[in-house]
Design a protein around this motif. Structure first.
Motif, PDB file in Angstrom:
ATOM      1  N   GLY A   1       3.896   5.765  -5.088  1.00 39.51           N
ATOM      2  CA  GLY A   1       4.151   5.772  -6.531  1.00 39.51           C
ATOM      3  C   GLY A   1       3.112   6.565  -7.289  1.00 39.51           C
ATOM      4  O   GLY A   1       3.427   7.319  -8.210  1.00 39.51           O
ATOM      5  N   ALA A   2       1.834   6.424  -6.884  1.00 37.89           N
ATOM      6  CA  ALA A   2       0.760   7.168  -7.550  1.00 37.89           C
ATOM      7  C   ALA A   2       0.944   8.670  -7.364  1.00 37.89           C
ATOM      8  O   ALA A   2       0.769   9.444  -8.311  1.00 37.89           O
TER       9      ALA A   2
ATOM     10  N   PHE B   1       3.727  10.312  -6.840  1.00 41.63           N
ATOM     11  CA  PHE B   1       4.854  10.753  -7.662  1.00 41.63           C
ATOM     12  C   PHE B   1       4.446  10.863  -9.128  1.00 41.63           C
ATOM     13  O   PHE B   1       4.770  11.845  -9.808  1.00 41.63           O
ATOM     14  N   LEU B   2       3.722   9.863  -9.633  1.00 46.39           N
ATOM     15  CA  LEU B   2       3.311   9.868 -11.037  1.00 46.39           C
ATOM     16  C   LEU B   2       2.342  11.006 -11.336  1.00 46.39           C
ATOM     17  O   LEU B   2       2.396  11.608 -12.412  1.00 46.39           O
ATOM     18  N   LEU B   3       1.449  11.309 -10.408  1.00 46.63           N
ATOM     19  CA  LEU B   3       0.531  12.447 -10.599  1.00 46.63           C
ATOM     20  C   LEU B   3       1.311  13.758 -10.705  1.00 46.63           C
ATOM     21  O   LEU B   3       1.020  14.595 -11.563  1.00 46.63           O
ATOM     22  N   ALA B   4       2.311  13.923  -9.839  1.00 47.71           N
ATOM     23  CA  ALA B   4       3.120  15.145  -9.877  1.00 47.71           C
ATOM     24  C   ALA B   4       3.936  15.226 -11.168  1.00 47.71           C
ATOM     25  O   ALA B   4       4.013  16.281 -11.808  1.00 47.71           O
ATOM     26  N   TYR B   5       4.539  14.117 -11.569  1.00 49.19           N
ATOM     27  CA  TYR B   5       5.352  14.111 -12.789  1.00 49.19           C
ATOM     28  C   TYR B   5       4.473  14.336 -14.016  1.00 49.19           C
ATOM     29  O   TYR B   5       4.853  15.048 -14.954  1.00 49.19           O
TER      30      TYR B   5
ATOM     31  N   THR C   1      11.592   4.351 -11.284  1.00 53.04           N
ATOM     32  CA  THR C   1      11.874   2.918 -11.218  1.00 53.04           C
ATOM     33  C   THR C   1      11.458   2.328  -9.872  1.00 53.04           C
ATOM     34  O   THR C   1      10.654   1.405  -9.797  1.00 53.04           O
ATOM     35  N   TRP C   2      11.995   2.886  -8.788  1.00 59.30           N
ATOM     36  CA  TRP C   2      11.866   2.257  -7.474  1.00 59.30           C
ATOM     37  C   TRP C   2      10.569   2.593  -6.747  1.00 59.30           C
ATOM     38  O   TRP C   2      10.222   1.923  -5.778  1.00 59.30           O
ATOM     39  N   LEU C   3       9.840   3.625  -7.183  1.00 58.17           N
ATOM     40  CA  LEU C   3       8.558   3.950  -6.550  1.00 58.17           C
ATOM     41  C   LEU C   3       7.377   3.344  -7.294  1.00 58.17           C
ATOM     42  O   LEU C   3       6.230   3.615  -6.961  1.00 58.17           O
ATOM     43  N   ASN C   4       7.651   2.539  -8.290  1.00 55.96           N
ATOM     44  CA  ASN C   4       6.592   1.936  -9.093  1.00 55.96           C
ATOM     45  C   ASN C   4       6.323   0.506  -8.596  1.00 55.96           C
ATOM     46  O   ASN C   4       7.149  -0.379  -8.796  1.00 55.96           O
TER      47      ASN C   4
ATOM     48  N   SER D   1       0.829  -1.215   0.000  1.00 58.25           N
ATOM     49  CA  SER D   1       0.000   0.000   0.000  1.00 58.25           C
ATOM     50  C   SER D   1       0.857   1.256   0.000  1.00 58.25           C
ATOM     51  O   SER D   1       0.571   2.213  -0.726  1.00 58.25           O
ATOM     52  N   VAL D   2       1.895   1.246   0.807  1.00 60.70           N
ATOM     53  CA  VAL D   2       2.804   2.406   0.854  1.00 60.70           C
ATOM     54  C   VAL D   2       3.439   2.629  -0.512  1.00 60.70           C
ATOM     55  O   VAL D   2       3.491   3.755  -1.022  1.00 60.70           O
ATOM     56  N   MET D   3       3.918   1.549  -1.132  1.00 57.31           N
ATOM     57  CA  MET D   3       4.536   1.658  -2.445  1.00 57.31           C
ATOM     58  C   MET D   3       3.520   2.135  -3.486  1.00 57.31           C
ATOM     59  O   MET D   3       3.826   2.975  -4.329  1.00 57.31           O
ATOM     60  N   ARG D   4       2.312   1.604  -3.397  1.00 55.66           N
ATOM     61  CA  ARG D   4       1.291   1.928  -4.396  1.00 55.66           C
ATOM     62  C   ARG D   4       0.903   3.400  -4.329  1.00 55.66           C
ATOM     63  O   ARG D   4       0.903   4.103  -5.335  1.00 55.66           O
TER      64      ARG D   4
END
Length: 197
Positions: free
Chosen positions: A75-76, A78-82, A117-120, A69-72
């Protein structure tokens, strides 16, 4: 040899689909900005993850409650910000082939690459869990792992340096806007998928 070929084929198929990491490598390749370092970082990261999976660490997500859950969600976010950054770049415009070499430091490129890579969480599911579990079917697990690692190196360096084939297209600023919109869309689509998993 059979294990190595199976590892190569599975490894290549898992990273072939366009995702956040691949979109970033493509963009860096088009900009000709830190291509070698970015490709090497992606390939080495995959090598570590494949080795971990084949060595039997695929059960880590089951052993540590809440890690998935923490990773998910991390990662989400980070991807929203990027993705938002990509949409902003598309809206602002002005990117051209020549600008890419001056934009962004090596440190920033590598940190973004490592985060993508590592937050996905999909990286762990695909590379560690799936490759790790499939490797158990082979007596020669080392060859299977080396096949998967070779696939990563071939893929990322082909993507990073092969992006130059699109050089004539990306001499036009409109093409960069389209790419930024596509990258942003991919990032947000993956983020939404992670949230609703």
């Amino acid at each position: 040899m059979q294990a190595a070929m199976a590892g190569f084929a599975l490894g290549f198929s898992l990273i072939l689909a366009i995702g956040a990491q691949n979109a970033f490598v493509l963009r860096q390749g088009l900009r000709r900005a830190h291509v070698f370092a970015v490709c090497l970082t992606c390939a080495l990261s995959d090598a570590v993850l494949i080795a971990a999976g084949v060595a039997g660490f695929g059960a880590l997500s089951e052993a540590v409650p809440g890690l998935e859950s923490v990773m998910r969600y991390g990662g989400a976010a980070f991807l929203l910000a990027y993705g938002a950054r990509s949409f902003h770049a598309a809206w602002k415009g002005g990117a051209q082939m020549g600008e890419g070499q001056r934009a962004g430091s090596l440190r920033a490129a590598l940190l973004t690459c490592l985060a993508l890579t590592w937050l996905n969480p999909h990286v762990y599911l695909d590379t560690v869990v799936l490759l790790g579990s499939v490797s158990a079917q082979y007596d020669d697990r080392l060859s299977f792992a080396l096949g998967g690692i070779t696939a990563s190196f071939v893929f990322f360096f082909s993507l990073g340096y092969g992006a130059r084939i699109l050089d004539p297209l990306f001499r036009r600023p409109e093409a960069w806007r389209v790419l930024d919109v596509l990258v942003g869309g991919v990032m947000w689509a993956i983020a939404v998928k992670l949230i609703w998993m």
